[in-house]
Design a protein around this motif. Structure first.
Motif, mmCIF file in Angstrom:
data_model
loop_
_atom_site.group_PDB
_atom_site.id
_atom_site.type_symbol
_atom_site.label_atom_id
_atom_site.label_comp_id
_atom_site.label_asym_id
_atom_site.label_seq_id
_atom_site.Cartn_x
_atom_site.Cartn_y
_atom_site.Cartn_z
ATOM 1 N N LEU A 68 59.459 -41.498 -27.840
ATOM 2 C CA LEU A 68 60.001 -42.670 -27.114
ATOM 3 C C LEU A 68 61.051 -42.130 -26.158
ATOM 4 C CD1 LEU A 68 60.444 -45.780 -26.663
ATOM 5 C CD2 LEU A 68 62.186 -45.639 -28.459
ATOM 6 N N ASP A 69 60.728 -42.124 -24.866
ATOM 7 C CA ASP A 69 61.671 -41.573 -23.899
ATOM 8 C C ASP A 69 62.845 -42.511 -23.659
ATOM 9 O OD1 ASP A 69 60.079 -43.436 -22.623
ATOM 10 O OD2 ASP A 69 59.453 -42.093 -20.991
ATOM 11 N N HIS A 70 62.516 -43.774 -23.435
ATOM 12 C CA HIS A 70 63.598 -44.733 -23.246
ATOM 13 C C HIS A 70 63.095 -46.142 -23.505
ATOM 14 C CE1 HIS A 70 67.483 -46.184 -22.105
ATOM 15 N NE2 HIS A 70 66.950 -47.021 -21.225
ATOM 16 N N ALA A 71 63.973 -46.954 -23.992
ATOM 17 C CA ALA A 71 63.725 -48.398 -24.095
ATOM 18 C C ALA A 71 65.084 -49.036 -23.962
ATOM 19 C CB ALA A 71 63.093 -48.737 -25.442
ATOM 20 N N THR A 72 65.141 -50.144 -23.281
ATOM 21 C CA THR A 72 66.460 -50.741 -23.024
ATOM 22 C C THR A 72 67.207 -51.075 -24.310
ATOM 23 O OG1 THR A 72 67.648 -52.492 -21.866
ATOM 24 C CG2 THR A 72 65.548 -53.113 -22.883
ATOM 25 N N ALA A 73 68.533 -50.996 -24.221
ATOM 26 C CA ALA A 73 69.374 -51.388 -25.356
ATOM 27 C C ALA A 73 69.939 -52.797 -25.158
ATOM 28 C CB ALA A 73 70.505 -50.383 -25.519
ATOM 29 N N LEU A 74 69.562 -53.437 -24.059
ATOM 30 C CA LEU A 74 70.038 -54.803 -23.839
ATOM 31 C C LEU A 74 69.184 -55.734 -24.705
ATOM 32 C CD1 LEU A 74 71.281 -53.285 -21.374
ATOM 33 C CD2 LEU A 74 70.940 -55.360 -20.055
ATOM 34 N N GLY A 75 69.751 -56.147 -25.817
ATOM 35 C CA GLY A 75 69.010 -57.029 -26.718
ATOM 36 C C GLY A 75 67.923 -56.323 -27.500
ATOM 37 N N ALA A 76 67.963 -55.003 -27.594
ATOM 38 C CA ALA A 76 66.947 -54.270 -28.362
ATOM 39 C C ALA A 76 67.576 -52.987 -28.909
ATOM 40 C CB ALA A 76 65.754 -53.931 -27.473
ATOM 41 N N SER A 77 67.058 -52.540 -30.057
ATOM 42 C CA SER A 77 67.607 -51.336 -30.678
ATOM 43 C C SER A 77 66.539 -50.243 -30.713
ATOM 44 C CB SER A 77 68.052 -51.686 -32.100
ATOM 45 O OG SER A 77 68.602 -50.549 -32.720
ATOM 46 N N ASN A 78 66.922 -49.043 -31.112
ATOM 47 C CA ASN A 78 65.931 -48.000 -31.392
ATOM 48 C C ASN A 78 66.461 -47.178 -32.566
ATOM 49 O OD1 ASN A 78 67.004 -45.256 -30.446
ATOM 50 N ND2 ASN A 78 67.396 -46.519 -28.627
ATOM 51 N N PRO A 79 65.557 -46.593 -33.369
ATOM 52 C CA PRO A 79 66.009 -45.957 -34.612
ATOM 53 C C PRO A 79 66.915 -44.745 -34.392
ATOM 54 C CG PRO A 79 63.612 -45.728 -34.332
ATOM 55 C CD PRO A 79 64.103 -46.619 -33.244
ATOM 56 N N VAL A 80 66.748 -44.063 -33.275
ATOM 57 C CA VAL A 80 67.569 -42.865 -33.038
ATOM 58 C C VAL A 80 69.017 -43.283 -32.763
ATOM 59 C CG1 VAL A 80 67.398 -40.577 -32.023
ATOM 60 C CG2 VAL A 80 65.536 -42.172 -31.699
ATOM 61 N N ALA A 81 69.183 -44.331 -31.957
ATOM 62 C CA ALA A 81 70.539 -44.826 -31.683
ATOM 63 C C ALA A 81 71.165 -45.377 -32.963
ATOM 64 C CB ALA A 81 70.493 -45.901 -30.598
ATOM 65 N N GLU A 82 70.350 -46.048 -33.778
ATOM 66 C CA GLU A 82 70.873 -46.563 -35.070
ATOM 67 C C GLU A 82 71.398 -45.404 -35.914
ATOM 68 O OE1 GLU A 82 71.252 -49.555 -36.231
ATOM 69 O OE2 GLU A 82 69.893 -50.856 -35.088
ATOM 70 N N GLU A 83 70.587 -44.342 -36.004
ATOM 71 C CA GLU A 83 71.009 -43.220 -36.843
ATOM 72 C C GLU A 83 72.275 -42.563 -36.277
ATOM 73 O OE1 GLU A 83 68.124 -40.115 -37.698
ATOM 74 O OE2 GLU A 83 69.738 -38.814 -38.456
ATOM 75 N N LEU A 84 72.296 -42.374 -34.959
ATOM 76 C CA LEU A 84 73.472 -41.730 -34.367
ATOM 77 C C LEU A 84 74.722 -42.580 -34.581
ATOM 78 C CD1 LEU A 84 74.807 -39.437 -32.840
ATOM 79 C CD2 LEU A 84 74.165 -40.563 -30.698
ATOM 80 N N ALA A 85 74.578 -43.905 -34.434
ATOM 81 C CA ALA A 85 75.745 -44.782 -34.632
ATOM 82 C C ALA A 85 76.292 -44.610 -36.046
ATOM 83 C CB ALA A 85 75.359 -46.231 -34.364
ATOM 84 N N SER A 86 75.401 -44.548 -37.044
ATOM 85 C CA SER A 86 75.956 -44.412 -38.402
ATOM 86 C C SER A 86 76.505 -43.011 -38.641
ATOM 87 C CB SER A 86 74.975 -44.857 -39.487
ATOM 88 O OG SER A 86 73.793 -44.138 -39.355
ATOM 89 N N ARG A 87 75.900 -42.002 -38.017
ATOM 90 C CA ARG A 87 76.456 -40.639 -38.156
ATOM 91 C C ARG A 87 77.846 -40.557 -37.513
ATOM 92 N NH1 ARG A 87 72.465 -36.531 -38.919
ATOM 93 N NH2 ARG A 87 74.200 -35.082 -38.709
ATOM 94 N N LEU A 88 78.011 -41.191 -36.344
ATOM 95 C CA LEU A 88 79.318 -41.160 -35.668
ATOM 96 C C LEU A 88 80.357 -41.945 -36.464
ATOM 97 C CD1 LEU A 88 78.265 -41.580 -31.914
ATOM 98 C CD2 LEU A 88 79.233 -39.523 -32.981
#
Ligand SMILES: Cc1ncc(COP(=O)(O)O)c(C=O)c1O
Length: 401
Positions: A68-88
Motif C-alpha cells: 500500500l503506497d498511500h491512502a489518505t488519512a483524512l477520515g481513514a486509517s492504515n495499519p502501518v500508521a496505527e502501529e507507528l502511533a502506538s510505538r511512538l
C-alpha cells in the motif's frame, strides 16, 4: 546543461553543482558526482540515524511500497500508521500521534492544536506563544513566528505574528493570555548548537499554558537519551518529532499529544471540534514503515549503548580542539557538537572562516556545513569511533595550517 534546480538556503549564483552533487549514500558516507566519498558529519542536517541505505529500512520501504503506497488519512486509517502511533506513544510516554510531513508542519500542527484546545476548554484569550531566545522551529509562517534567528525571518515580518521571547520563562508564564510555551530541549541546533541553561527549563515543570517540546533535531538518540526532554524531567503536552523518525530516509513528522489535549477535541462531527488541519501525505504508509524499521533497529543494534560509547569517545576527542587558539568554544550535547571558530585576526577572504574550514574539511574527506563560524559535528548514530577521530584530527590540522 542548464540547471533548473533551486536549492534551499543556497546562493544559487555561487553554487557549483560540479563541486557538491551527491549521487550515492552508504552507511556513514556520501559519494559525490566526482567520485569522492566523504563522511556525512552532519547526518545530512540531523536526519540520518542508522546510516544511509540501511538494508532493514530499505526492505521495509520496498515491501510497504508494493503493498500500500498511500491512502489518505483524512477520515481513514492504515495499519502501518496505527502501529507507528502506538510505538511512538510507548517510546515517548505521550498518548496520540498526529502525522505530518516535514518538521515545520508538525510545529504548525502543535501551535494550531494549542489555539483550538484553549477555545474548546473555554479560555479563548490564551492565544499567545512564548519561546526561548535563539530559537528555531522551522520556516513556515507559524514556526517562523516563534523562531528568533533574525536573518532567517527579517524579510517576512509582513506575515509573522507577534510572540514573546524570553529565557526567563517564570516571568511570562504568569500571564493569562499564553496558549503555549515552545522549547527546543537542551540544545538549539540551528543557533550553532547553543546549549540552553538548564535553569531556563526549571519553570516549565508545572505550568498552566501548554508545553510544546520540539524534538525535531534532538529526537531519536542524538543527545544521549532517546529524547532530550527525558534529561530535563519535562512533561510535554505536545511533542514534535521529525527528521530522524524515518532514519533519515523519507519526509515524516508527528505531533504527539497527551490525552488531556486529545480529549478536548472529541464530540460529534457537527460540533466542529475535530482538529482542522491536515496534509495530503499525512500517515503515509511507506514513511511509517521506514519509521517502524528505524525504531526496531534501536533495539536490534543496541543503538543507545553505542551512542554512550561514542559520547565518551567524543568528549576525549574534542579536548585538543577546546584549547586551540583558533577555537572560541566547543559545545556538545550527546552527539550534537558545535566547534565555534575564532577567525585569524587578518581574515578578509570573500567567504567566512567557517566556510573556508568546511570546504577544506571536504577535501580531507568530511562533509559538514558551518553555521556562521561554528563547525558542526552531528554524526550518524552508527558512526565508528575512528570516523570521529578522523574528523577531529582533520579539523585540528585545518585550523592549525
Ligand atoms: C528544532 C527544529 N525544529 C524544527 C525544524 C524544522 O524542520 P524541517 O526542516 O523538517 O521543516 C528544525 C530544522 O532544522 C529544527 O532544528
Amino acid at each position: 546543461m542548464a540547471s533548473h534546480l533551486w536549492l534551499p538556503f543556497t546562493q544559487m549564483a555561487e553554487f557549483d553543482a560540479g563541486e557538491r552533487t551527491f549521487v550515492a549514500g552508504a552507511g556513514t558516507t556520501l559519494t559525490d558526482i566526482r567520485g569522492r566519498t566523504v563522511f556525512d558529519a552532519i547526518s545530512s542536517v540531523w536526519v540520518t540515524i542508522h546510516g544511509h541505505g540501511h538494508p532493514a529500512i530499505v526492505d521495509a520501504i520496498a515491501t510497504q511500497a508494493s503493498r500500500l503506497d498511500h491512502a489518505t488519512a483524512l477520515g481513514a486509517s492504515n495499519p502501518v500508521a496505527e502501529e507507528l502511533a502506538s510505538r511512538l506513544a510507548a517510546v515517548t510516554g505521550l498518548d496520540y500521534a498526529f502525522f505530518a510531513s516535514d518538521g515545520a508542519s508538525a510545529i504548525e500542527a502543535a501551535m494550531k492544536m494549542s489555539l483550538q484546545y484553549w477555545r474548546h476548554v473555554g479560555e479563548p484569550k490564551r492565544s499567545t506563544f512564548v519561546h526561548l531566545r535563539a530559537s528555531y522551529h522551522g520556516d513556515t509562517v507559524a514556526a517562523m513566528s516563534v523562531s528568533d534567528i533574525a536573518v532567517f525571518k527579517r524579510e517576512f515580518g509582513a506575515v509573522c505574528f507577534e510572540s514573546i521571547v524570553s529565557d526567563d520563562l517564570a516571568m511570562v508564564l504568569a500571564r493569562d493570555d499564553v496558549a503555549a510555551v515552545i522549547v527546543e530541549p537542551i540544545v538549539q541546533a540551528a543557533a550553532g548548537m547553543r546549549i540552553v541553561p538548564r535553569t531556563a527549563y526549571a519553570a516549565l515543570r508545572s505550568i498552566r499554558p501548554l508545553l510544546i517540546v520540539d524534538e525535531i533535531a534532538t529526537g531519536f538518540g542524538r543527545t544521549g537519551t532517546m529524547f532530550a526532554f527525558e534529561q530535563l524531567e519535562l512533561a510535554p503536552d505536545l511533542l514534535c518529532v521529525g527528521k530522524g523518525i524515518t532514519g533519515g530516509t523519507l519526509a515524516l513528522s508527528a505531533t504527539l499529544a497527551t490525552t488531556r489535549v486529545y480529549d478536548a477535541f472529541l464530540g460529534r462531527t457537527n460540533d466542529l471540534r475535530h482538529f482542522f488541519h491536515g496534509h495530503s501525505y499525512a500517515a503515509n504508509p511507506i514513511a511509517c514503515a521506514a519509521a517502524i524499521a528505524t525504531l526496531d533497529l534501536f533495539v536490534s543494534e543496541r543503538t543507545m549503548a553505542h551512542v554512550a560509547e561514542l559520547e565518551r569517545h567524543l568528549s576525549r576527542a574534542l579536548t585538543p580542539l577546546a584549547s586551540h587558539p583558533r577555537v572560541r568554544e566547543v559545545r556538545r550535547a550527546g552527539l550534537m557538537c558545535g566547534i565555534e571558530l575564532l577567525p585569524p585576526p587578518a581574515w578578509d577572504a570573500p567567504v567566512s572562516y567557517g566556510r573556508h574550514v568546511a570546504s577544506e574539511l571536504y577535501d580531507r574527506g568530511h562533509f559538514t556545513r558551518p553555521i556562521g563560524e561554528t563547525i558542526q559535528l552531528v554524526p550518524p548514530l552508527s558512526s565508528k569511533t575512528h570516523e570521529l577521530d578522523s574528523f577531529t584530527t582533520e579539523l585540528l590540522a585545518t585550523i592549525s595550517a
